[in-house]
Design a protein around this motif. Sequence first.
Motif, mmCIF file in Angstrom:
data_model
loop_
_atom_site.group_PDB
_atom_site.id
_atom_site.type_symbol
_atom_site.label_atom_id
_atom_site.label_comp_id
_atom_site.label_asym_id
_atom_site.label_seq_id
_atom_site.Cartn_x
_atom_site.Cartn_y
_atom_site.Cartn_z
ATOM 1 N N UNK A 150 28.642 35.978 24.013
ATOM 2 C CA UNK A 150 28.400 37.132 24.885
ATOM 3 C C UNK A 150 27.162 37.907 24.463
ATOM 4 N N UNK A 151 27.064 38.254 23.180
ATOM 5 C CA UNK A 151 25.969 39.107 22.702
ATOM 6 C C UNK A 151 24.607 38.457 22.871
ATOM 7 N N UNK A 152 24.563 37.109 22.861
ATOM 8 C CA UNK A 152 23.289 36.406 23.037
ATOM 9 C C UNK A 152 22.761 36.526 24.461
ATOM 10 N N UNK A 153 23.639 36.888 25.389
ATOM 11 C CA UNK A 153 23.245 37.211 26.755
ATOM 12 C C UNK A 153 22.534 36.065 27.486
ATOM 13 N N UNK A 154 23.154 34.893 27.567
ATOM 14 C CA UNK A 154 22.568 33.799 28.345
ATOM 15 C C UNK A 154 22.747 34.062 29.840
ATOM 16 N N UNK A 155 22.058 33.328 30.709
ATOM 17 C CA UNK A 155 22.214 33.538 32.158
ATOM 18 C C UNK A 155 23.651 33.404 32.656
ATOM 19 N N UNK A 156 24.475 32.633 31.935
ATOM 20 C CA UNK A 156 25.875 32.477 32.344
ATOM 21 C C UNK A 156 26.790 33.487 31.652
ATOM 22 N N UNK A 157 26.230 34.575 31.120
ATOM 23 C CA UNK A 157 27.002 35.594 30.404
ATOM 24 C C UNK A 157 28.188 36.110 31.213
ATOM 25 N N UNK A 158 27.984 36.350 32.483
ATOM 26 C CA UNK A 158 29.053 36.905 33.309
ATOM 27 C C UNK A 158 30.223 35.922 33.404
ATOM 28 N N UNK A 159 29.932 34.645 33.472
ATOM 29 C CA UNK A 159 30.992 33.630 33.483
ATOM 30 C C UNK A 159 31.780 33.665 32.180
ATOM 31 N N UNK A 160 31.069 33.701 31.056
ATOM 32 C CA UNK A 160 31.703 33.716 29.736
ATOM 33 C C UNK A 160 32.612 34.930 29.591
ATOM 34 N N UNK A 161 32.100 36.076 29.995
ATOM 35 C CA UNK A 161 32.844 37.325 29.843
ATOM 36 C C UNK A 161 34.054 37.382 30.772
ATOM 37 N N UNK A 162 33.829 37.052 32.048
ATOM 38 C CA UNK A 162 34.935 37.115 33.006
ATOM 39 C C UNK A 162 36.042 36.127 32.654
ATOM 40 N N UNK A 163 35.674 34.968 32.147
ATOM 41 C CA UNK A 163 36.678 33.971 31.767
ATOM 42 C C UNK A 163 37.596 34.552 30.677
ATOM 43 N N UNK A 164 36.977 35.230 29.711
ATOM 44 C CA UNK A 164 37.753 35.816 28.614
ATOM 45 C C UNK A 164 38.612 36.989 29.097
ATOM 46 N N UNK A 165 38.037 37.877 29.893
ATOM 47 C CA UNK A 165 38.768 39.068 30.336
ATOM 48 C C UNK A 165 39.903 38.716 31.289
ATOM 49 N N UNK A 166 39.639 37.823 32.224
ATOM 50 C CA UNK A 166 40.686 37.467 33.182
ATOM 51 C C UNK A 166 41.778 36.620 32.540
ATOM 52 N N UNK A 167 41.454 35.909 31.488
ATOM 53 C CA UNK A 167 42.503 35.189 30.754
ATOM 54 C C UNK A 167 43.492 36.180 30.151
ATOM 55 N N UNK A 168 42.969 37.319 29.688
ATOM 56 C CA UNK A 168 43.839 38.372 29.150
ATOM 57 C C UNK A 168 44.638 39.043 30.271
ATOM 58 N N UNK A 169 44.008 39.240 31.412
ATOM 59 C CA UNK A 169 44.708 39.825 32.558
ATOM 60 C C UNK A 169 45.856 38.914 33.001
ATOM 61 N N UNK A 170 45.611 37.611 32.990
ATOM 62 C CA UNK A 170 46.656 36.644 33.337
ATOM 63 C C UNK A 170 47.839 36.770 32.372
ATOM 64 N N UNK A 171 47.527 36.906 31.096
ATOM 65 C CA UNK A 171 48.588 37.025 30.085
ATOM 66 C C UNK A 171 49.432 38.273 30.329
#
Length: 267
Positions: free
Chosen positions: A87-108
């Motif tokens: 996340x901190x490296x901020x690649x162009x796919x950052x939003x995918x990386x972040x949303x995948x992690x956050x929504x996985x927690x929301x699912x839980x």
Amino acid sequence: MNIYDKLENLHEYLKNFENIAVAFSGGVDSVFLLKAAKNALGNNVIAITVNSSLVPKREHKEAIEFCKNENIKHFIFEKDVFDIDKFAQNPPERCYICKKALFSEIIRISKNNGVKNIAEGSNADDEKDYRPGMKAIKELKIISPLRKAEFTKNEIRQLSKEMNLPTWEKPSFACLASRFVYGEEITIKKLNMIEKSEQLLFDLGFKQFRVRIHNNIARIEVMRNEFEKLIEHSAKINRNLKKIGFNYVTMDLEGYRTGSMNEILNL
């Protein structure tokens, strides 16, 4: 199709679910979606909000107040986004990386509370921009009722006004990480600089704006009809943003637009 037909279709679609958890930011779209879900399903709706350094304290407080006023069960979880790999490296796919992690927690959280279906508030206009986070939404089988009903942002605002929702004229907001040039490291210090800078513009009464960060340069975007106002307050803004930590403060002559950091990508 007129907006009232769309609203009816939205309610009918939501009624197909036994219960729903809404990923709730407190913004224009998620407030409208949560209210529609509440109208369709009553108490079989919960809201789940992430509290992180990517969301200004002002936004988080407003999300809490809305759920309290609407008597909607509200779950809040704390997340250190810097624990998310890459996340901190901020690649162009950052939003995918972040949303995948956050929504996985929301699912839980949803599953732990007996809720099977999770909805998020993207709208039809979001399909026009580079949105890598939508890939994560699709992979995790999150539903997008507002896109399914083909609601645009302006339609959501119009209905929100008619429904007396407090967000109908609220400025559009995206997470603070969207203020960074891809490849520039995201740090908590820089996120705080952006939040404080945008709070200043908010306090000065600007309607829609962004403070983009380019290393030690702040690039301010406001609506064209507020260019004169920005110039009027330029001395104060320049002075305060330098106190916050920027070396240079600039005005973007193209004005506010969503996704301006995506303009350099070869899409």
